[in-house]
Write a protein that holds these residues in place. Structure first.
Motif, PDB file in Angstrom:
ATOM      1  N   ASN A 388      31.419   2.544  26.334  1.00  0.00           N
ATOM      2  CA  ASN A 388      30.825   2.185  24.901  1.00  0.00           C
ATOM      3  C   ASN A 388      29.377   3.039  25.370  1.00  0.00           C
ATOM      4  O   ASN A 388      29.321   3.865  26.075  1.00  0.00           O
ATOM      5  N   GLN A 389      28.692   2.679  23.593  1.00  0.00           N
ATOM      6  CA  GLN A 389      27.628   3.856  22.890  1.00  0.00           C
ATOM      7  C   GLN A 389      26.498   3.284  24.224  1.00  0.00           C
ATOM      8  O   GLN A 389      26.178   3.850  24.889  1.00  0.00           O
ATOM      9  N   GLN A 390      26.749   1.869  23.957  1.00  0.00           N
ATOM     10  CA  GLN A 390      25.056   1.543  25.028  1.00  0.00           C
ATOM     11  C   GLN A 390      25.216   2.303  26.531  1.00  0.00           C
ATOM     12  O   GLN A 390      23.963   1.682  27.299  1.00  0.00           O
ATOM     13  N   LEU A 391      26.478   1.906  27.660  1.00  0.00           N
ATOM     14  CA  LEU A 391      26.253   2.720  28.619  1.00  0.00           C
ATOM     15  C   LEU A 391      25.819   4.014  28.878  1.00  0.00           C
ATOM     16  O   LEU A 391      25.035   3.879  29.388  1.00  0.00           O
ATOM     17  N   PHE A 392      26.637   4.157  27.360  1.00  0.00           N
ATOM     18  CA  PHE A 392      26.046   6.397  27.417  1.00  0.00           C
ATOM     19  C   PHE A 392      24.392   6.903  26.828  1.00  0.00           C
ATOM     20  O   PHE A 392      23.999   7.283  28.038  1.00  0.00           O
ATOM     21  N   ASP A 393      24.065   5.330  26.734  1.00  0.00           N
ATOM     22  CA  ASP A 393      22.632   5.358  26.435  1.00  0.00           C
ATOM     23  C   ASP A 393      22.014   5.920  27.197  1.00  0.00           C
ATOM     24  O   ASP A 393      20.504   6.057  27.287  1.00  0.00           O
ATOM     25  N   GLU A 394      22.402   4.857  27.801  1.00  0.00           N
ATOM     26  CA  GLU A 394      21.347   4.186  29.378  1.00  0.00           C
ATOM     27  C   GLU A 394      21.922   5.564  30.279  1.00  0.00           C
ATOM     28  O   GLU A 394      20.987   6.236  31.199  1.00  0.00           O
ATOM     29  N   LEU A 395      22.747   5.994  30.608  1.00  0.00           N
ATOM     30  CA  LEU A 395      22.289   6.550  31.403  1.00  0.00           C
ATOM     31  C   LEU A 395      22.850   7.742  31.578  1.00  0.00           C
ATOM     32  O   LEU A 395      22.504   8.709  31.899  1.00  0.00           O
ATOM     33  N   CYS A 396      22.870   8.355  29.771  1.00  0.00           N
ATOM     34  CA  CYS A 396      22.154   9.913  29.770  1.00  0.00           C
ATOM     35  C   CYS A 396      21.463   9.543  28.579  1.00  0.00           C
ATOM     36  O   CYS A 396      21.525   9.572  27.478  1.00  0.00           O
ATOM     37  N   PRO A 397      19.785   9.173  28.484  1.00  0.00           N
ATOM     38  CA  PRO A 397      18.784   9.567  27.546  1.00  0.00           C
ATOM     39  C   PRO A 397      18.696  10.440  26.874  1.00  0.00           C
ATOM     40  O   PRO A 397      18.367  11.303  27.562  1.00  0.00           O
ATOM     41  N   VAL A 398      17.412  10.013  25.781  1.00  0.00           N
ATOM     42  CA  VAL A 398      17.433  11.366  25.188  1.00  0.00           C
ATOM     43  C   VAL A 398      16.126  12.047  25.458  1.00  0.00           C
ATOM     44  O   VAL A 398      15.520  11.062  26.274  1.00  0.00           O
ATOM     45  N   PHE A 440      26.742  11.196  36.709  1.00  0.00           N
ATOM     46  CA  PHE A 440      27.497  11.218  36.745  1.00  0.00           C
ATOM     47  C   PHE A 440      27.746  10.814  36.382  1.00  0.00           C
ATOM     48  O   PHE A 440      28.127   9.059  36.430  1.00  0.00           O
ATOM     49  N   ALA A 441      29.515  10.874  35.375  1.00  0.00           N
ATOM     50  CA  ALA A 441      30.211   9.580  34.427  1.00  0.00           C
ATOM     51  C   ALA A 441      31.211  10.258  34.163  1.00  0.00           C
ATOM     52  O   ALA A 441      31.664  11.593  34.316  1.00  0.00           O
ATOM     53  N   TYR A 442      32.598   9.588  34.169  1.00  0.00           N
ATOM     54  CA  TYR A 442      33.651  10.205  33.555  1.00  0.00           C
ATOM     55  C   TYR A 442      33.975   9.535  32.471  1.00  0.00           C
ATOM     56  O   TYR A 442      34.195   8.093  32.162  1.00  0.00           O
ATOM     57  N   VAL A 443      35.083   9.865  31.663  1.00  0.00           N
ATOM     58  CA  VAL A 443      35.950   9.659  30.623  1.00  0.00           C
ATOM     59  C   VAL A 443      37.155   9.489  30.495  1.00  0.00           C
ATOM     60  O   VAL A 443      37.981  10.439  30.510  1.00  0.00           O
ATOM     61  N   TYR A 444      38.241   8.293  29.948  1.00  0.00           N
ATOM     62  CA  TYR A 444      39.410   8.694  29.620  1.00  0.00           C
ATOM     63  C   TYR A 444      39.639   9.360  28.573  1.00  0.00           C
ATOM     64  O   TYR A 444      39.157   9.298  27.612  1.00  0.00           O
ATOM     65  N   GLN A 445      40.454  10.382  28.543  1.00  0.00           N
ATOM     66  CA  GLN A 445      40.776  11.365  27.143  1.00  0.00           C
ATOM     67  C   GLN A 445      41.646  10.436  25.580  1.00  0.00           C
ATOM     68  O   GLN A 445      40.976  10.787  25.041  1.00  0.00           O
ATOM     69  N   ARG A 446      42.024   9.693  26.548  1.00  0.00           N
ATOM     70  CA  ARG A 446      43.214   9.134  25.617  1.00  0.00           C
ATOM     71  C   ARG A 446      42.062   7.798  25.190  1.00  0.00           C
ATOM     72  O   ARG A 446      43.212   7.193  24.210  1.00  0.00           O
ATOM     73  N   ARG A 447      41.131   6.895  25.901  1.00  0.00           N
ATOM     74  CA  ARG A 447      40.637   5.865  25.260  1.00  0.00           C
ATOM     75  C   ARG A 447      39.489   6.448  24.199  1.00  0.00           C
ATOM     76  O   ARG A 447      39.082   5.717  23.650  1.00  0.00           O
ATOM     77  N   GLN A 448      38.804   7.800  24.400  1.00  0.00           N
ATOM     78  CA  GLN A 448      37.279   8.432  23.846  1.00  0.00           C
ATOM     79  C   GLN A 448      38.368   9.203  23.179  1.00  0.00           C
ATOM     80  O   GLN A 448      37.433  10.850  23.565  1.00  0.00           O
ATOM     81  N   GLN A 449      39.160   9.424  22.151  1.00  0.00           N
ATOM     82  CA  GLN A 449      39.506  10.895  21.891  1.00  0.00           C
ATOM     83  C   GLN A 449      38.812  11.291  20.736  1.00  0.00           C
ATOM     84  O   GLN A 449      38.569  12.514  21.645  1.00  0.00           O
TER      85      GLN A 449
END
Length: 841
Positions: A388-398, A440-449
């Motif tokens: 989700n976007q919240q986790l992305f904001d916390e892992l990779c802050p601006v 470090f993080a990963y993402v699934y192509q089919r779920r976050q196209q």
């Protein structure tokens, strides 16, 4: 001789009268009042400069709320009795707190600016307006000192001021914070004796729960009525629990154990899972599905401690929590495997490796700050999946400053087994990383196209890819660079990744491509049905709580709406039941009707509104057998409505005839029949010929001329209302639907009668408005046509729409029941088969 008496001998009325000289007691009272007044004025001269809250806080009258709050905090640090041991520190601290209490509340501040009052019963001295007059200065000089009520302690002492909540603070701070910790709020008011009664229990509860992480608040019902109304608290004292933005009232006896249990009941049920030897492997290995680390707490108490529940509630979005009871026999293997010391509580935190904990903490007196810091530092996996976007904001802050920049190493991979080896190699690289600037993080192509297509627009979903990126703005702007050659987890790929990370750390301009990322889809969001069920459950739970404890002020609008809907529903059902029961009653056999004398139109009109008893219309054919009973010997007052048809038009006309007369089939004096003109072709011409005034009627209706052959005329669609007893009939001419010269279209009513009166015509049209749309093409087009227009009608009839011949029959039936149709009389009814012969009456 004159003398002075030992007492003043006056009647009782003189003692109470103002005209008499006052006694000694009254004089003494007046002197005391004057002395008190002088002492007050002198005291105000000495301490009046300290009573102004602006002066106490050292701010101007135009100071903003942030300036007032800042000055208050600085003064509190300086004059707090625990830090300042000077004799006047406590009094000064009270003045500072009181002044801030006035200036932080807009209503009380405006009251002070206008009238110079500290609160409702403590004047500040001179009015700030300066023009109050002598009466105001005199009135303000007399007031009760609060020391007079020392044996009646107030419901709120000055130590509670730090818990006071205001409307803005509640909505901007407390409500958002209730999603991370529960709040216990007391609603009180000044001079509330019930509030005084629960004050000792409240203080003990606050001292116990506040160190555990429970938020504490106090709402003054007299000062914050808008906030109390928002919370639904309308009386004092009230104790309210606030969790996830939802308010719950406490309804039990105010005991410390009950309040503690009330806080535990507010928390979600499955915050902490009981873990044993049987399920600990399943619990620890669920990190791949939940995308969260796991924390195990080992303790010797059978129930999960409240401190642990509160910690689990605060970090429920990031970490899964489990509890192991060390005193139970089903956890011995778990204790041996991780070498747990049973003499002190122990917390183990696991990430991707379920055999070895990533971090451990052990202490006899586990404090909230220690637990929060321990969980907060380990709230992410080594390589979490961006769900989700919240986790992305916390892992990779601006990026904010150069020294605080964070680089995100993102692996774009798949869920298929072919990507498993590359995913494990990426996890090994992330676990060995010790640089704080890398995440470090990963993402699934089919779920976050959308995200993957933005970063790799020309990349196929057949192989994994590593992307280095840095976020530059909240709007999604990033700079990134993808590693060439893809990623399959080989040693060569690992070496190439380390080389690119070294280049990035030496030169931030290494990221040369920019893009704007879309917002990530929430993979963990529950289904809409689940969200709706949870919302409905919370709503009905609140409804049940309000009904159980009679919170009628909040429930009145909902109850009013429910009872109104039930009243309308059951009222409609009852009305329908009574109306249907009246129709279902068996009809009593009516006595034989006497012969009608002259006019029976009124009786027919009364029966026309009777609803039909059946869902079909009985139509009998006039034959040699039924002709006598259905017409010649018809009972007095009864009418037989006869449709003239042919073999070709039988089905269409009977269907239309039944539809038009269905609403009149409930009448007991109407009978419906049809006559086949192909079988009895002489009957209709014989009937018309026996009518004395046939010439005028037929010419007006476009009937036969003297030169026409009577047997060759087309009577298909003609309807007759026959009164067999009185020997008269009413005639309905069918609607002509073929092409005809202008002015020759016939009217259903004009063919059988002259124009009716205007009032009855308007009345008939208003009743049959539902029939008039389909017949609008043939409405009052003319009085009739000459005999020349009717020649060859038999050949033209083949092109007519037979079904629409009876379009205006409903209007004609209404006029029949009203008795407004003209009647054509005949001396005798003709025979069915023999021309110019008459049946026996």
């Amino acid at each position: 001789m004159m003398g002075v008496s030992s007492g003043c001998r006056r009647p009782w009325s003189c003692w109470t009268s103002s005209s008499c000289c006052p006694p000694l007691l009254w004089r003494t009272t007046a002197i005391v009042v004057v002395i008190v007044q002088l002492l007050v004025v002198v005291e105000e001269g000495h301490c009046g400069e300290h009573a102004d809250p602006y002066t106490v806080l050292g701010v101007g009258r135009g100071a903003s709320q942030p300036d007032i709050k800042k000055a208050y905090k600085n003064l509190v640090r300086e004059w707090h009795p625990d830090k300042n041991k000077s004799p006047g520190a406590e009094d000064m601290f009270i003045k500072i707190t009181k002044s801030y209490e006035i200036l932080s509340n807009e209503e009380r501040r405006a009251n002070f600016d206008r009238y110079g009052q500290m609160d409702d019963n403590q004047p500040l001295g001179q009015s700030q307006q300066g023009g109050g007059g002598g009466y105001r200065g005199f009135h303000n000089s007399f007031y009760f000192d609060e020391s007079f009520f020392m044996h009646f302690p107030r419901s709120r002492d000055f130590s509670d001021n730090k818990y006071l909540l205001h409307h803005v603070q509640y909505n901007s701070e407390v409500l958002p914070d209730s999603y991370r910790r529960p709040y216990l709020i007391k609603v009180t008011s000044e001079w509330c004796f019930a509030c005084i009664h629960i004050e000792p229990v409240w203080k003990e509860t606050v001292q116990e729960l506040e160190p555990l992480g429970v938020g504490i608040g106090i709402v003054d019902l007299g000062l914050e009525r808008r906030l109390a109304s928002q919370m639904g608290a309308h009386r004092a004292p009230s104790i309210v629990g606030l969790v996830n933005g939802r308010v719950t009232f406490f309804h039990q006896a105010v005991v410390r154990e009950h309040l503690r249990q009330f806080i535990e009941d507010l928390l979600p049920q499955r915050l902490v899972e009981k873990v044993s030897d049987a399920n600990y492997q399943v619990f620890l290995s669920s990190w791949h599905v939940e995308n969260k680390p796991s924390v195990l707490l080992f303790d010797q108490v059978p129930q999960v401690p409240l401190l642990y529940k509160l910690t689990a509630f605060a970090f429920r979005d990031h970490v899964r929590f489990g509890y192991v009871d060390q005193g139970e026999s089903y956890s011995t293997r778990l204790l041996r495997q991780f070498n747990i010391n049973t003499y002190a509580p122990t917390m183990l935190l696991f990430k991707e490796d379920t055999e070895k904990p990533a971090d451990i903490i052990q202490a006899r007196g586990m404090k909230r700050q220690v637990m929060n810091e321990f969980v907060s530092n380990n709230r992410f996996l080594n390589v979490p999946r961006l769900v989700n976007q919240q986790l992305f904001d916390e892992l990779c802050p601006v990026k904010q400053f150069h020294r605080r920049r964070k680089y995100c190493v993102l692996l774009i991979t798949g869920e298929e087994p072919g990507f498993a080896e590359g995913n494990r190699a990426f996890l090994d690289v992330a676990s060995a990383n010790s640089r704080e600037v890398l995440r470090f993080a990963y993402v699934y192509q089919r779920r976050q196209q959308p995200l993957c297509q933005t970063l790799l627009p020309n990349h196929a979903a057949l192989s994994a890819q590593v992307v280095l990126l840095e976020r530059r703005s909240q709007g999604g702007k990033v700079v990134y660079r993808s590693l060439p050659g893809g990623w399959n987890g080989s040693e060569e790929d690992k070496l190439r990744l380390h080389q690119h990370l070294d280049l990035l750390q030496r030169d931030p301009a290494y990221l040369s491509t920019d893009a704007t990322l879309p917002e990530l889809d929430n993979e963990m969001a529950p289904m809409f049905l689940v969200q709706w069920m949870n919302a409905a459950y919370d709503y009905f739970l609140q409804l049940y709580d309000d009904l159980l404890y009679s919170n009628w002020r909040e429930m009145m609008p909902i109850l009013s709406l429910i009872f109104s809907a039930l009243f309308i529903l059951f009222g409609t059902v009852i009305i329908q039941a009574f109306s249907e029961s009246g129709e279902d009653k068996p009809q009593k056999p009516k006595p034989k009707e006497p012969p009608a004398t002259e006019d029976d139109g009124s009786s027919r009109q009364n029966t026309s509104s009777r609803p039909p008893k059946k869902d079909f219309v009985e139509v009998t054919e006039l034959t040699d057998i039924t002709y006598t009973s259905n017409l010649v010997k018809l009972r007095p007052g009864h009418i037989n409505v006869v449709l003239v048809l042919t073999d070709a038009s039988k089905n269409a006309l009977l269907r239309k005839f039944a539809k038009e007369v269905f609403s009149f089939s409930g009448s007991q004096t109407l009978h419906f029949s049809f006559l086949n003109a192909d079988k009895h072709r002489y009957w209709m011409p014989s009937l018309l010929a026996s009518t004395p005034d046939q010439g005028g009627v037929l010419l007006m209706g476009g009937g036969l001329s003297e030169d026409d052959d009577e047997t060759s005329s087309d009577y298909t669609g003609t309807v007759l209302a026959l009164n067999g007893h009185k020997k008269y009939f009413c005639l309905f001419r069918p609607v002509f639907t073929g092409d005809e010269p202008p002015g020759c279209a016939g009217d259903a009513s004009s063919s059988s009668s002259s124009a009716p009166s205007s009032s009855s015509s308007r009345k008939s049209r208003s009743r049959s408005r539902s029939h008039s749309r389909s017949r609008s093409s043939s409405r009052d087009d003319g009085a009739g046509c000459g005999s020349s227009s009717r020649r060859g009608s038999s050949t033209r009839a083949t092109s007519l729409e037979v079904y629409h011949k009876l379009d205006r029959l409903g209007l004609w039936m209404e006029r029949l029941m009203e008795g407004t149709l003209p009647r054509l009389r005949t001396p005798a009814w003709p025979s069915l088969d023999t021309p110019n012969a008459y049946a026996e009456s």
